[in-house]
Design an enzyme around this catalytic site. Structure first.
Site, short mmCIF file in Angstrom:
data_model
loop_
_atom_site.label_atom_id
_atom_site.label_comp_id
_atom_site.label_asym_id
_atom_site.label_seq_id
_atom_site.Cartn_x
_atom_site.Cartn_y
_atom_site.Cartn_z
N ARG A 143 0.85 -1.18 0.00
CA ARG A 143 0.00 0.00 0.00
C ARG A 143 0.89 1.23 0.00
O ARG A 143 1.96 1.25 0.61
CB ARG A 143 -0.93 0.01 1.21
CG ARG A 143 -2.15 -0.89 1.07
CD ARG A 143 -3.09 -0.36 -0.01
NE ARG A 143 -4.32 -1.13 -0.11
CZ ARG A 143 -4.54 -2.10 -0.98
NH1 ARG A 143 -3.56 -2.44 -1.82
NH2 ARG A 143 -5.69 -2.72 -1.05
N HIS A 188 -1.29 0.71 -10.14
CA HIS A 188 -1.95 -0.22 -9.22
C HIS A 188 -2.55 -1.40 -9.99
O HIS A 188 -3.75 -1.68 -9.93
CB HIS A 188 -3.04 0.49 -8.41
CG HIS A 188 -3.35 -0.23 -7.12
ND1 HIS A 188 -3.68 0.43 -5.96
CD2 HIS A 188 -3.39 -1.56 -6.81
CE1 HIS A 188 -3.91 -0.45 -4.99
NE2 HIS A 188 -3.74 -1.66 -5.49
#
Length: 329
Positions: free
Chosen positions: A234, A282
């Site tokens: 993350r 991502h």
């Protein structure tokens, strides 16, 4: 008397973006498709919620509209955007997409390591300049990697890297020896003390209070100058300003980044042109067919739910991830 069928609200980015395979349970579950704007109207009377729009934060605002919600399934491995305080303390069970992304993300990391060692990105830049420049590359065999996060994704990364001769260690929530995939696991809270001989620092940690800002200036300064950072965990687990400073000072030999504190990465972010940085959107786990895989996982779990069987991938809401013995992050 026949029991009424359970109701499951399905949060989609748009209501015409319904997940596949729901028709397989149409005779056992009443599904309500909604977008974020309609979630508060869809929750009353709903027993379950499927977050197909897995990055949405709409549930926090609509939380007060629930009246009999018992189960939430999110079509993502990370649940940091979902677990607000009222949900954590509720009796609502949360399940996630644990396991779905392990192999694709591990392949992405392997690709990042090989691309760095073999100067693939530098070669691409030289080709665009029509420059012929002979160089020597590194061998990954015998190099050292430390994987931060020893859950399913971290373990699959360790297996793939080990297969090509990388010596892999782990960093997790507690130190231990004899781990089947990492051997020794160090305490991630003491990360700076364990990265001095690491060639590849790979962050696969979930975002929790313990991991926010984990990779900071102290950790980056402790790495060798030839080391490469790969972040598929993350964004907020890495202090981005510290990373940019280390890259510009030549204290780190680049980074492959798939996750960021702000997504999409703003055009003005210095990470776009920081030395040696590769930016991807991502997408490290998003191989062809991934949406079907996520939908199938939900349908299989929903079938368990209506049958009264134990659910797969139950999230420990305090830890913020699926906790399994032998696979503790």
């Amino acid at each position: 008397m026949t029991q009424p069928r359970p109701v499951v609200a399905v949060l989609c980015a748009q209501t015409d973006d319904a997940p596949p395979f729901l028709d397989e349970l149409a005779d056992r579950i009443d599904f309500r498709l909604t977008d974020a704007a309609g979630l508060a109207q869809a929750l009353p009377g709903a027993d379950g919620l499927f977050l197909w729009d897995f990055f949405s934060t709409a549930l926090r605002d609509a939380w007060g509209a629930r009246d009999r919600l018992r189960w939430i399934h999110v079509a993502a491995a990370g649940v940091d955007t979902l677990l607000f305080d009222d949900l954590r303390t509720s009796d609502v069970m949360v399940t996630n997409a644990h396991g779905t992304f392990d192999r694709p993300i591990a392949e992405y990391v392997l690709g990042a390591v090989l691309a760095h060692a073999k100067l693939v990105h530098e070669s691409h830049d030289l080709q665009r300049e029509r420059t012929w420049k002979h160089r020597e590359t590194r061998s990954v065999q015998g190099s050292r990697a430390l994987v931060v996060g020893t859950g399913g994704i971290g373990r699959e990364i360790a297996r793939l890297l080990t297969a090509v001769g990388v010596r892999v260690g782990g960093a997790g929530s507690r130190a231990r020896d004899g781990d089947p995939d990492f051997g020794a696991v160090v305490d991630s809270a003491e990360l700076a003390a364990h990265v001095g001989g690491v060639d590849y620092l790979i962050n696969a940690a979930p975002l929790t209070p313990a991991t926010a800002g984990l990779i900071d200036a102290a950790v980056l300064a402790a790495l060798p100058a030839h080391a490469h950072l790969v972040n598929i965990g993350r964004g907020p687990t890495v202090v981005e300003d510290d990373l940019v400073a280390a890259l510009r000072a030549g204290e780190l030999d680049g980074a492959t980044l798939d996750v960021f504190t702000t997504e999409p990465l703003p055009p003005e972010s210095p990470l776009w042109d920081a030395p040696g940085v590769v930016v991807t959107a991502h997408m490290s786990g998003d191989v062809l067919g991934w949406r079907d895989t996520l939908a199938r996982q939900f349908v299989d779990n929903a079938r368990r739910w209506v049958d009264g069987a134990p659910l797969a991938n139950v999230v420990d809401k305090e830890r913020g991830y699926v906790h399994k013995e032998g696979g503790v992050r």
